[in-house]
Each structure stands twice: as structure tokens, then as C-alpha cells.
Write a protein that holds these residues in place. Sequence first.
Motif, mmCIF file in Angstrom:
data_model
loop_
_atom_site.group_PDB
_atom_site.id
_atom_site.type_symbol
_atom_site.label_atom_id
_atom_site.label_comp_id
_atom_site.label_asym_id
_atom_site.label_seq_id
_atom_site.Cartn_x
_atom_site.Cartn_y
_atom_site.Cartn_z
ATOM 1 N N GLY A 132 51.129 17.089 45.225
ATOM 2 C CA GLY A 132 52.485 17.383 44.837
ATOM 3 C C GLY A 132 52.841 18.850 44.812
ATOM 4 N N LEU A 133 54.060 19.102 44.319
ATOM 5 C CA LEU A 133 54.610 20.450 44.304
ATOM 6 C C LEU A 133 53.828 21.362 43.363
ATOM 7 C CD1 LEU A 133 56.876 22.384 45.174
ATOM 8 C CD2 LEU A 133 58.237 21.499 43.269
ATOM 9 N N ALA A 134 53.329 20.831 42.264
ATOM 10 C CA ALA A 134 52.626 21.654 41.271
ATOM 11 C C ALA A 134 51.401 22.321 41.889
ATOM 12 C CB ALA A 134 52.212 20.803 40.073
ATOM 13 N N GLY A 135 50.613 21.560 42.641
ATOM 14 C CA GLY A 135 49.423 22.129 43.270
ATOM 15 C C GLY A 135 49.762 23.245 44.231
ATOM 16 N N THR A 136 50.848 23.057 44.998
ATOM 17 C CA THR A 136 51.276 24.077 45.948
ATOM 18 C C THR A 136 51.688 25.358 45.235
ATOM 19 O OG1 THR A 136 52.071 22.368 47.458
ATOM 20 C CG2 THR A 136 52.896 24.604 47.808
ATOM 21 N N LEU A 137 52.494 25.222 44.193
ATOM 22 C CA LEU A 137 53.001 26.392 43.478
ATOM 23 C C LEU A 137 51.889 27.154 42.767
ATOM 24 C CD1 LEU A 137 56.322 24.962 41.963
ATOM 25 C CD2 LEU A 137 56.038 26.455 43.957
ATOM 26 N N VAL A 138 50.958 26.430 42.161
ATOM 27 C CA VAL A 138 49.868 27.095 41.444
ATOM 28 C C VAL A 138 48.969 27.847 42.422
ATOM 29 C CG1 VAL A 138 47.814 26.746 40.008
ATOM 30 C CG2 VAL A 138 49.901 25.494 39.507
ATOM 31 N N ALA A 139 48.631 27.214 43.552
ATOM 32 C CA ALA A 139 47.789 27.878 44.540
ATOM 33 C C ALA A 139 48.485 29.101 45.130
ATOM 34 C CB ALA A 139 47.414 26.900 45.657
ATOM 35 N N LEU A 140 49.788 29.012 45.345
ATOM 36 C CA LEU A 140 50.530 30.177 45.826
ATOM 37 C C LEU A 140 50.578 31.268 44.751
ATOM 38 C CD1 LEU A 140 53.513 28.529 47.746
ATOM 39 C CD2 LEU A 140 51.563 29.749 48.722
ATOM 40 N N GLY A 141 50.566 30.847 43.470
ATOM 41 C CA GLY A 141 50.500 31.818 42.383
ATOM 42 C C GLY A 141 49.219 32.623 42.426
ATOM 43 N N VAL A 142 48.111 31.974 42.813
ATOM 44 C CA VAL A 142 46.836 32.681 42.978
ATOM 45 C C VAL A 142 46.969 33.743 44.060
ATOM 46 C CG1 VAL A 142 44.395 32.445 43.568
ATOM 47 C CG2 VAL A 142 45.533 30.653 42.251
ATOM 48 N N ALA A 143 47.595 33.372 45.169
ATOM 49 C CA ALA A 143 47.783 34.317 46.277
ATOM 50 C C ALA A 143 48.621 35.511 45.841
ATOM 51 C CB ALA A 143 48.447 33.602 47.461
ATOM 52 N N VAL A 144 49.677 35.255 45.059
ATOM 53 C CA VAL A 144 50.540 36.339 44.576
ATOM 54 C C VAL A 144 49.756 37.276 43.657
ATOM 55 C CG1 VAL A 144 52.554 36.875 43.150
ATOM 56 C CG2 VAL A 144 52.671 35.022 44.830
ATOM 57 N N CYS A 145 48.910 36.706 42.781
ATOM 58 C CA CYS A 145 48.133 37.533 41.855
ATOM 59 C C CYS A 145 47.120 38.408 42.593
ATOM 60 C CB CYS A 145 47.404 36.636 40.841
ATOM 61 S SG CYS A 145 48.487 35.951 39.583
ATOM 62 N N PHE A 146 46.441 37.840 43.594
ATOM 63 C CA PHE A 146 45.479 38.635 44.353
ATOM 64 C C PHE A 146 46.188 39.747 45.120
ATOM 65 C CE2 PHE A 146 42.823 39.247 48.259
ATOM 66 C CZ PHE A 146 41.785 39.924 47.620
ATOM 67 N N ALA A 147 47.351 39.415 45.676
ATOM 68 C CA ALA A 147 48.137 40.439 46.371
ATOM 69 C C ALA A 147 48.579 41.518 45.397
ATOM 70 C CB ALA A 147 49.350 39.788 47.035
#
Length: 269
Positions: A132-147
Motif C-alpha cells: 500500500g501507500l504507507a510502505g511507499t511513503l515511509v521508504a521514500l522518507g528514508v531516501a529523503v533523510c539519507f539525501a
Amino acid sequence: MFVRWLPGVDPWTFNAYRGLGMGLSLALWIGLRYGRGSVALFRRSPPQALLLSAGFFALGSSLYIAALGLASVAAVSCLTSTSGLFAALMARLWLGERTQPVFYYAMALALAGVAVIALGEGAGAGQAAVQGLAGTLVALGVAVCFAGQSVALRRYREVDMEPALLLGGMATFVLVAGAGLLAPLPAQSVAILLFMGLVQLAIPLLFYMHGARTVSTAHMVLITMADAVLNPLWVWLVHGEVPATAVYGGGALVLAGIALTTWGGQRRT
């Protein structure tokens, strides 16, 4: 490699002790390198630099664990690999760094390679999917934090950022322990996780911090995508686990993307 040694440790406890190992290792490094100047090092560090770098690390580590509960490892690998795109955007807005067009071609190559690896590894178990959408948003949040952490290191490249990295590791442990998510472990497992904090976080992040002084943000993040290729290599060398066939093709694409930006940068120089 370390995960294969400790398959029974829950992700929160795993991440907490890993962060503690990183924090203790960096504390030892700071003491050895700066001696009596260690306290002055913390005082010289801009508060915003400490907050940004430590915050991005602690939040990103926590979101990564949450993402693994909502999506497969393969899917999380694909989504977090978009950090290079976020880094390029942040560097343009925050630092004024212009990203050369060759980077976007290289990033497309590398993202394709990570997707091939992730889908190939997830195909056998049928789990290369996001819930679902939650998994996508959380994983993208990881990418934003690393960036964000990468851009922060680049922004404050004239400052020794060891204190910020130390605080990030310790904050991860404190947050997990404070939330009551820290499970009891035998001493041997704790020792392995603390050692992991040294070799898998503290040492690489020190190299990453120094690399940030001379390498553009977008190129920094792109180089770290070699992680997707080297992960299965380490597991094969230590545990004898044969990589999926997709690792070879996908790995070639990732390395080609890194080589493309490096070669292009040398030509411009």
C-alpha cells in the motif's frame, strides 16, 4: 553479512545496538584524535549542523526499520535508491549546486540496476512488493533523510562533523530504548552488533564525511549505490550464499552509472 549472523534479532533492537556501537566508536575516535580538545570540538560545531545531521540519521534509521515492516527488502531497496534525486534537488535549493545532465543519465542507469537486483532477489520468495501507500511513503522518507544527511555533510564540510554523527548513533539507541522496543540479547549478540556499528557505520561515515568536502552531493549519493552490488558479494564471501543471477546484470548497470559520472567529471576537469 551481519544480518545473516543474527537472524533472530528483531529489527528495532538490531538498529539500536548498531547505533550504540557507532556512537561509542566515534566517541573513542574523537578522544584519540582530539584529546583534550574533544569538548572544544563539540562547542565549535554549529548547533544547526548537529541537529540536522544527527536528526536525519536517527529519523532515517527509524523509518528504515518501519519500512521493512510495510514492504519487502527488495522493494525498500528500490525506493530508497531514489535518494540521489532528492539529494540533487536539495543541493540545488540549499547549496546552489548545479547538477550536470550526465548525472541524471547515470542515475537512471543506476536506478535500473537496483531495480533489476531487487526484483531478481525478491522474485524467488514472491515478495518484491509494497503493502500500500504507507510502505511507499515511509521508504521514500528514508531516501529523503539519507539525501538530507548527505547535503548537511556537504553544507558544513568545513566543520568536523564527528560530533553530529556520534549524536545520531546515540539518539537512535535512546529512542528505541525509550520506546520500550529494546529486546534483551545475549552478550555475544550485543558484541557483534556493537562491532557492526564500528565497521558498517562509524568508519564508512567518517570516510563519507571527508569525501563530502571535495565531491558534489549528487555524485556522493550515486557512488553509495554500489552498496546494492557489494551487499550480496560480502554475503557470498563470508556465508557462501550464491547471489541471484540478477545481481550480475543489475550490478553492471549500477557500476556503469558511477563510472559515467566519474569519467564525465574528469573530462570537465
